[in-house]
Design a protein around this motif. Structure first.
Motif, PDB file in Angstrom:
ATOM      1  N   ASP A 225      29.810  43.332  10.097  1.00 35.76           N
ATOM      2  CA  ASP A 225      30.097  44.509   9.487  1.00 35.76           C
ATOM      3  C   ASP A 225      29.251  45.554   9.993  1.00 35.76           C
ATOM      4  O   ASP A 225      27.969  45.561  10.289  1.00 35.76           O
ATOM      5  CB  ASP A 225      29.254  44.356   7.936  1.00 35.76           C
ATOM      6  CG  ASP A 225      29.543  45.678   7.117  1.00 35.76           C
ATOM      7  OD1 ASP A 225      28.872  45.670   5.761  1.00 35.76           O
ATOM      8  OD2 ASP A 225      30.336  46.657   7.471  1.00 35.76           O
ATOM      9  N   SER A 227      29.284  48.773   9.614  1.00 37.29           N
ATOM     10  CA  SER A 227      28.692  49.929   8.914  1.00 37.29           C
ATOM     11  C   SER A 227      27.413  50.386   8.980  1.00 37.29           C
ATOM     12  O   SER A 227      26.856  51.647   9.157  1.00 37.29           O
ATOM     13  CB  SER A 227      29.119  50.086   7.601  1.00 37.29           C
ATOM     14  OG  SER A 227      28.519  48.842   6.761  1.00 37.29           O
ATOM     15  N   TYR A 279      36.111  53.208  11.911  1.00 28.55           N
ATOM     16  CA  TYR A 279      35.641  51.884  11.432  1.00 28.55           C
ATOM     17  C   TYR A 279      36.219  51.694   9.964  1.00 28.55           C
ATOM     18  O   TYR A 279      37.183  50.778   9.630  1.00 28.55           O
ATOM     19  CB  TYR A 279      34.296  51.704  11.030  1.00 28.55           C
ATOM     20  CG  TYR A 279      33.849  50.351  10.364  1.00 28.55           C
ATOM     21  CD1 TYR A 279      33.239  50.299   9.444  1.00 28.55           C
ATOM     22  CD2 TYR A 279      34.148  49.112  11.436  1.00 28.55           C
ATOM     23  CE1 TYR A 279      32.747  49.038   9.017  1.00 28.55           C
ATOM     24  CE2 TYR A 279      33.653  48.041  10.681  1.00 28.55           C
ATOM     25  CZ  TYR A 279      33.094  47.957   9.609  1.00 28.55           C
ATOM     26  OH  TYR A 279      32.863  46.836   9.088  1.00 28.55           O
ATOM     27  N   LYS A 284      37.072  45.928   8.610  1.00 28.24           N
ATOM     28  CA  LYS A 284      35.985  44.956   9.091  1.00 28.24           C
ATOM     29  C   LYS A 284      36.398  43.878   9.987  1.00 28.24           C
ATOM     30  O   LYS A 284      35.912  43.861  10.970  1.00 28.24           O
ATOM     31  CB  LYS A 284      35.129  44.290   8.094  1.00 28.24           C
ATOM     32  CG  LYS A 284      34.045  43.360   8.366  1.00 28.24           C
ATOM     33  CD  LYS A 284      33.317  42.793   7.091  1.00 28.24           C
ATOM     34  CE  LYS A 284      32.559  41.597   7.593  1.00 28.24           C
ATOM     35  NZ  LYS A 284      31.574  40.745   6.466  1.00 28.24           N
TER      36      LYS A 284
END
Length: 335
Positions: A225, A227, A279, A284
């Motif tokens: 991930d 983020s 993104y 993901k």
């Protein structure tokens, strides 16, 4: 008896008409007096279906005229066929170039000098900015979003670089033909040494050299991930590098220019917003590998290796089997 029948006839006719009105309620009844809602329903149906004259716009159950170019709608008209209240667009900031009924003007575009563009016509309230390639830049596509630098001709120019075509250069021919022989003699020992080394089973060294120059992706990692890593990724990259990467990944020039306009005084936030947009669009799954490969594809191998170190160092991203040396080498023979 005959008189009684004549008196009953109007009563019978009234009963038949009443039954017809009850059965045909909410339908097209020939008895308009018995179905008083139809004219109003028909009127509303006509208006709601946008049956307005050309050059007018439906607003509820009335039609309004359009705002002229260079303006935007502020308030609707109050009577059928009336003019709305229109406000002017901000000069140099936004525009409209045709009659419309929008409550916002279109934002003026930018001629990005970093992409080799310059302003040909300034943005007015009636038209968008017109861009063209700056001097020593060219573009050979119908709609140029960025221009390429003209070629630098070492041996002279056959055709000058224009806005629509790159320069055509002379092909350099060495005057001294002995230069080829000298060059061959200088590299011949190196070639012989490589052949000798290969035959003397130096394959392990060659294999190591290949590993350092091929695409390397950790196999033992799950899809990471990214983020939470985006601010750190942005910190390790220059703004131009981020733009090159997201452009390679398919981000449109419109989105890149929008982020540049929205955060014109904050380059760090521009990088973060561009990476976030990429993104979110990618998702993901496979994003980490795509990030590393994408950076390598555009020549940012050093940046890719730094990001691999930073991301893999995070505790959550340690390999599941505890062996961080499990690698996948793309393009490398198994021998």
């Amino acid at each position: 008896m005959g008189g009684s029948s004549l008196l009953d006839l109007p009563l019978l006719l009234f009963i038949v008409i009443s039954i017809d009105g009850a059965l045909c309620r909410n339908t097209v009844s020939p008895w308009l007096g018995m179905d008083s809602k139809w004219p109003q329903v028909k009127k509303n149906f006509t208006k709601s279906e946008a049956m307005c004259p050309e050059g007018q716009h439906p607003v509820g159950d009335i039609c309004c005229q359009l705002c002229p170019p260079g303006t935007k709608k502020a308030f609707d008209c109050v009577m059928d066929g009336g003019k709305p209240t229109c406000a002017n667009c901000a000069p140099g900031e936004d525009y409209t170039d045709h009659p419309h009924y929008y409550d916002k003007c279109l934002r003026c575009g930018l001629c990005d000098g970093e992409h080799g563009l310059e302003v040909r016509k300034n943005c007015t309230t009636l038209q968008n900015v017109v861009c063209g390639c700056a001097k020593h830049f060219f573009c050979n596509s119908p709609e140029c979003k960025h221009c390429e630098p003209c070629a630098q001709c070492e041996h002279g120019i056959l055709e000058e670089c224009t806005e629509n075509r790159n320069a055509v250069c002379h092909v350099g021919v060495p005057r001294n033909k002995w230069l080829y022989l000298l060059l061959l003699l200088s590299i011949l020992p190196i070639i012989l040494l490589i052949i000798y080394c290969w035959r003397r089973k130096c394959k392990q060294n060659v294999y190591t050299w290949k590993v350092r120059n091929e695409e390397i992706i950790p196999l033992s990692y799950k899809d990471i991930d990214l983020s939470t890593h985006i601010p750190k990724i942005a910190e390790k990259m220059e703004l131009d590098q981020v733009r090159r990467f997201v452009r390679k990944m398919g981000t449109t020039e419109v989105k890149i220019d929008q982020v540049k306009n929205d955060y014109s005084n904050d380059t760090e936030e521009q990088k973060i917003q561009l990476l976030k947009h990429w993104y979110e669009s990618h998702g993901k799954k496979g994003a980490y590998g795509r990030l590393i490969l994408g950076l390598r594809d555009i020549g940012l191998r050093v940046v890719a290796e730094k990001l691999q170190e930073v991301i893999s160092a995070h505790p959550e991203n340690q390999p599941e089997n505890g062996n961080s040396s499990v690698l996948h080498i793309q393009g490398l023979d198994s021998s």
